[in-house]
Design a protein around this motif. Structure first.
Motif, PDB file in Angstrom:
ATOM      1  N   ARG A   1       2.310  -9.686   0.775  1.00  0.00           N
ATOM      2  CA  ARG A   1       2.172  -8.710   2.048  1.00  0.00           C
ATOM      3  C   ARG A   1       1.679  -7.176   0.864  1.00  0.00           C
ATOM      4  O   ARG A   1       0.752  -6.746   1.333  1.00  0.00           O
ATOM      5  CB  ARG A   1       2.660  -8.267   2.528  1.00  0.00           C
ATOM      6  CG  ARG A   1       2.846  -9.984   3.584  1.00  0.00           C
ATOM      7  CD  ARG A   1       3.778  -9.598   4.893  1.00  0.00           C
ATOM      8  NE  ARG A   1       3.692 -11.041   5.139  1.00  0.00           N
ATOM      9  CZ  ARG A   1       3.024 -11.550   6.145  1.00  0.00           C
ATOM     10  NH1 ARG A   1       1.837 -10.685   6.588  1.00  0.00           N
ATOM     11  NH2 ARG A   1       3.405 -12.321   7.050  1.00  0.00           N
ATOM     12  N   LEU A   2       2.827  -6.575   0.222  1.00  0.00           N
ATOM     13  CA  LEU A   2       2.746  -6.002  -0.419  1.00  0.00           C
ATOM     14  C   LEU A   2       0.970  -5.893  -1.192  1.00  0.00           C
ATOM     15  O   LEU A   2       0.844  -4.024  -1.280  1.00  0.00           O
ATOM     16  CB  LEU A   2       3.920  -5.680  -1.387  1.00  0.00           C
ATOM     17  CG  LEU A   2       4.722  -5.002   0.026  1.00  0.00           C
ATOM     18  CD1 LEU A   2       6.264  -5.008  -1.162  1.00  0.00           C
ATOM     19  CD2 LEU A   2       5.396  -4.212   0.106  1.00  0.00           C
ATOM     20  N   LEU A   3       1.129  -6.433  -2.255  1.00  0.00           N
ATOM     21  CA  LEU A   3      -0.070  -6.582  -2.518  1.00  0.00           C
ATOM     22  C   LEU A   3      -1.152  -5.970  -1.944  1.00  0.00           C
ATOM     23  O   LEU A   3      -2.708  -5.642  -2.364  1.00  0.00           O
ATOM     24  CB  LEU A   3      -0.610  -7.934  -3.268  1.00  0.00           C
ATOM     25  CG  LEU A   3      -1.891  -7.977  -4.097  1.00  0.00           C
ATOM     26  CD1 LEU A   3      -1.566  -6.452  -5.867  1.00  0.00           C
ATOM     27  CD2 LEU A   3      -1.772  -9.416  -4.220  1.00  0.00           C
ATOM     28  N   TRP A   4      -1.692  -6.760  -0.890  1.00  0.00           N
ATOM     29  CA  TRP A   4      -2.629  -6.449  -0.087  1.00  0.00           C
ATOM     30  C   TRP A   4      -2.719  -5.254   0.818  1.00  0.00           C
ATOM     31  O   TRP A   4      -4.057  -4.058   1.092  1.00  0.00           O
ATOM     32  CB  TRP A   4      -3.001  -7.652   0.701  1.00  0.00           C
ATOM     33  CG  TRP A   4      -3.582  -8.722   0.223  1.00  0.00           C
ATOM     34  CD1 TRP A   4      -3.088  -9.988  -0.152  1.00  0.00           C
ATOM     35  CD2 TRP A   4      -4.540  -9.198   0.015  1.00  0.00           C
ATOM     36  NE1 TRP A   4      -3.461 -10.583  -0.868  1.00  0.00           N
ATOM     37  CE2 TRP A   4      -4.940 -10.269  -0.491  1.00  0.00           C
ATOM     38  CE3 TRP A   4      -6.237  -8.508  -0.253  1.00  0.00           C
ATOM     39  CZ2 TRP A   4      -6.392 -10.768  -0.751  1.00  0.00           C
ATOM     40  CZ3 TRP A   4      -7.449  -9.209  -0.107  1.00  0.00           C
ATOM     41  CH2 TRP A   4      -7.395 -10.714  -0.197  1.00  0.00           C
ATOM     42  N   SER A   5      -1.441  -5.300   1.095  1.00  0.00           N
ATOM     43  CA  SER A   5      -2.233  -3.325   2.204  1.00  0.00           C
ATOM     44  C   SER A   5      -0.423  -3.475   1.654  1.00  0.00           C
ATOM     45  O   SER A   5       1.158  -2.670   1.946  1.00  0.00           O
ATOM     46  CB  SER A   5      -0.952  -4.377   3.299  1.00  0.00           C
ATOM     47  OG  SER A   5      -2.122  -4.379   3.883  1.00  0.00           O
ATOM     48  N   PRO A   6      -0.533  -2.223   0.062  1.00  0.00           N
ATOM     49  CA  PRO A   6       0.413  -1.709  -0.216  1.00  0.00           C
ATOM     50  C   PRO A   6       1.071   0.090   0.692  1.00  0.00           C
ATOM     51  O   PRO A   6       0.416   0.107   1.207  1.00  0.00           O
ATOM     52  CB  PRO A   6      -0.190  -0.839  -1.759  1.00  0.00           C
ATOM     53  CG  PRO A   6      -1.528  -1.638  -1.566  1.00  0.00           C
ATOM     54  CD  PRO A   6      -1.627  -1.569  -0.211  1.00  0.00           C
ATOM     55  N   GLY A   7       2.411  -0.099   0.092  1.00  0.00           N
ATOM     56  CA  GLY A   7       3.001   0.818   1.011  1.00  0.00           C
ATOM     57  C   GLY A   7       4.147   0.363   1.893  1.00  0.00           C
ATOM     58  O   GLY A   7       3.940  -0.274   3.028  1.00  0.00           O
ATOM     59  N   GLU A   8       3.603   2.011   3.073  1.00  0.00           N
ATOM     60  CA  GLU A   8       4.536   1.046   4.144  1.00  0.00           C
ATOM     61  C   GLU A   8       3.902  -0.010   5.156  1.00  0.00           C
ATOM     62  O   GLU A   8       4.864  -0.619   5.533  1.00  0.00           O
ATOM     63  CB  GLU A   8       4.369   2.961   5.298  1.00  0.00           C
ATOM     64  CG  GLU A   8       4.786   2.742   6.504  1.00  0.00           C
ATOM     65  CD  GLU A   8       3.921   3.939   7.418  1.00  0.00           C
ATOM     66  OE1 GLU A   8       4.542   3.372   8.651  1.00  0.00           O
ATOM     67  OE2 GLU A   8       4.346   4.968   7.250  1.00  0.00           O
TER      68      GLU A   8
END
Length: 431
Positions: free
Chosen positions: A54-61
């Protein structure tokens, strides 16, 4: 990777250190039970490798938020402290995003693959807003309002106090006060600032569940009209007014605020209020909105705008809030709002900062959510409950740490001679 980085947590810590350019600001526990990071404070629990994707595809908040609300990530300990730790680390420059040397990429990619970071985008956790059409068109605004406010009357009745006021309260006695008393104090403060009295005509744009229009009619004898874009709120207020025996003095309209720009409402009101509705008005649309507030007032009539604010570089609600809570939300700096009201012909007479009061208000809502967690899950589902937990905890922090503000702006429509018809020497509502 070093020889010592053998557990999932240790390898994650080293990988993160290379990518973000600093040590982890919070302790983590990986899916294999291993831990790394500071020994004290909250622990970020990675229940699944899917959290990393999830962080790879949507980095950040947004990626981190979706990992939490899906259950791929949990926080053991104080969620507010965990969020604050990460935010302050980023703010203080302890977490940076330096350029990774080309020679490091193969090793980083291999380690990421071993940890399960690389893979297809995980499915969304659900309950995200899905809006179509031009931003701040009437149809899209109606859909955005429905996403947030038509969630469930039962949920809001559980979360809020008896007044059903869904806005910053006014804690006269400080943070230890009762939420219901603080909301009544806010409603009374607004009525006094507007100079309401028996027989005066009052318009509330974005009336929510009717707390202000009912309070003004019952305690100040006004003829109050509320406007809401939410059908669920309209039906709730209609019943509330009838049950309270206020139908002869209170009415509610199901309408877009732009429908007030009809000529029929011009100069018809002694006072107009809009309580945390301006955040849903687009940046380009706000001058017209301010113009409507001016036109509906008679000369000498007062306007009170209670509105949240953010800095120039962060006007939106943030990726998480705009995706899951309040789509198309727009907050502007306080000074910009004051200028826009002035540009519409209103003379701003007072600005009252309530930032700390919102921290206390949201914390009270968050406490209620936790006390009734099982009921909330039954009403809106596990994902919905986690969305609201994250929203409330993060919102309280934003006000506490001065990343967001909220103010009551009192203005008047001067007459043709420029007379404001307001006492210039003191705050009239304090008498």
């Amino acid at each position: 990777m070093t020889e010592s980085a053998t557990t999932a947590a240790a390898r994650l810590a080293e990988l993160a250190g290379t990518v973000i350019g600093g040590s982890l600001p919070i302790r983590i526990r990986a899916w294999d039970g291993s831990e790394a990071g500071p020994a004290t404070g909250p622990v970020l629990v990675l229940n699944s490798r899917r959290a990393l994707r999830r962080l790879l595809w949507s980095p950040g908040e947004l990626g981190l938020a979706e990992a939490y609300i899906s259950g791929d990530v949990d926080v053991e300990g104080d969620l507010a402290q965990g969020l604050s730790t990460v935010w302050n680390a980023a703010k203080d420059g302890k977490v940076t995003r330096p350029k990774v040397k080309p020679t490091q990429w193969p090793r980083l990619a291999l380690e990421a693959a071993r940890l399960g970071v690389i893979g297809l985008r995980p499915p969304g956790p659900g309950q995200a807003a899905s809006l179509k059409g031009r931003r701040h068109s009437r149809d899209r605004d109606r859909a955005a309002i429905a996403h947030h406010y038509d969630l469930s009357n039962e949920f809001y009745e559980l979360l809020l106090d008896k007044s059903m006021a869904y806005s910053c309260a006014y804690y006269v006695d400080g943070p230890g006060g009762d939420l219901g008393a603080a909301q009544d104090a806010k409603l009374d403060l607004v009525c006094r600032k507007l100079g309401l009295s028996a027989g005066r005509k009052h318009l509330d744009v974005g009336c929510g569940w009717g707390s202000l229009i009912c309070y003004a009619a019952e305690h100040y004898g006004t003829y109050s009209t509320g406007v809401t874009l939410s059908r669920q709120q309209f039906e709730f207020v209609t019943k509330r007014v009838a049950d309270a025996g206020l139908a002869d003095r209170v009415q509610v309209r199901l309408a877009d605020y732009r429908e007030l720009d009809n000529g029929l409402d011009d100069g018809q009101y002694d006072a107009v209020s809009t309580i945390e509705m301006g955040e849903h008005v687009g940046d380009a649309e706000y001058p017209a909105f301010a113009g409507i507030l001016h036109r509906v007032l008679r000369p000498g009539g007062r306007a009170l705008v209670q509105q949240m604010s953010r800095g120039e570089n962060a006007p939106g609600g943030g990726a998480f809030i705009e995706t899951y809570i309040a789509p198309d939300m727009h907050m502007k700096p306080l000074g910009t709002t004051v200028s826009l009201l002035g540009g519409a012909g209103l003379e701003v007479r007072d600005v009252h900062a309530l930032r700390e009061h919102y921290d206390w208000t949201v914390r009270a809502w968050a406490d209620t959510l936790e006390e009734h967690w099982t009921e909330v899950v039954e009403m809106i589902g596990e994902v919905g409950a986690r969305v609201w937990r994250l929203y409330l905890v993060g919102g309280a922090l934003a006000f506490a740490e001065n990343r967001m503000g909220v103010d009551q702006i009192l203005a008047v429509r001067p007459d043709a001679a420029g007379t404001a018809s307001m006492e210039p020497s003191r705050r009239v509502w304090e008498t």
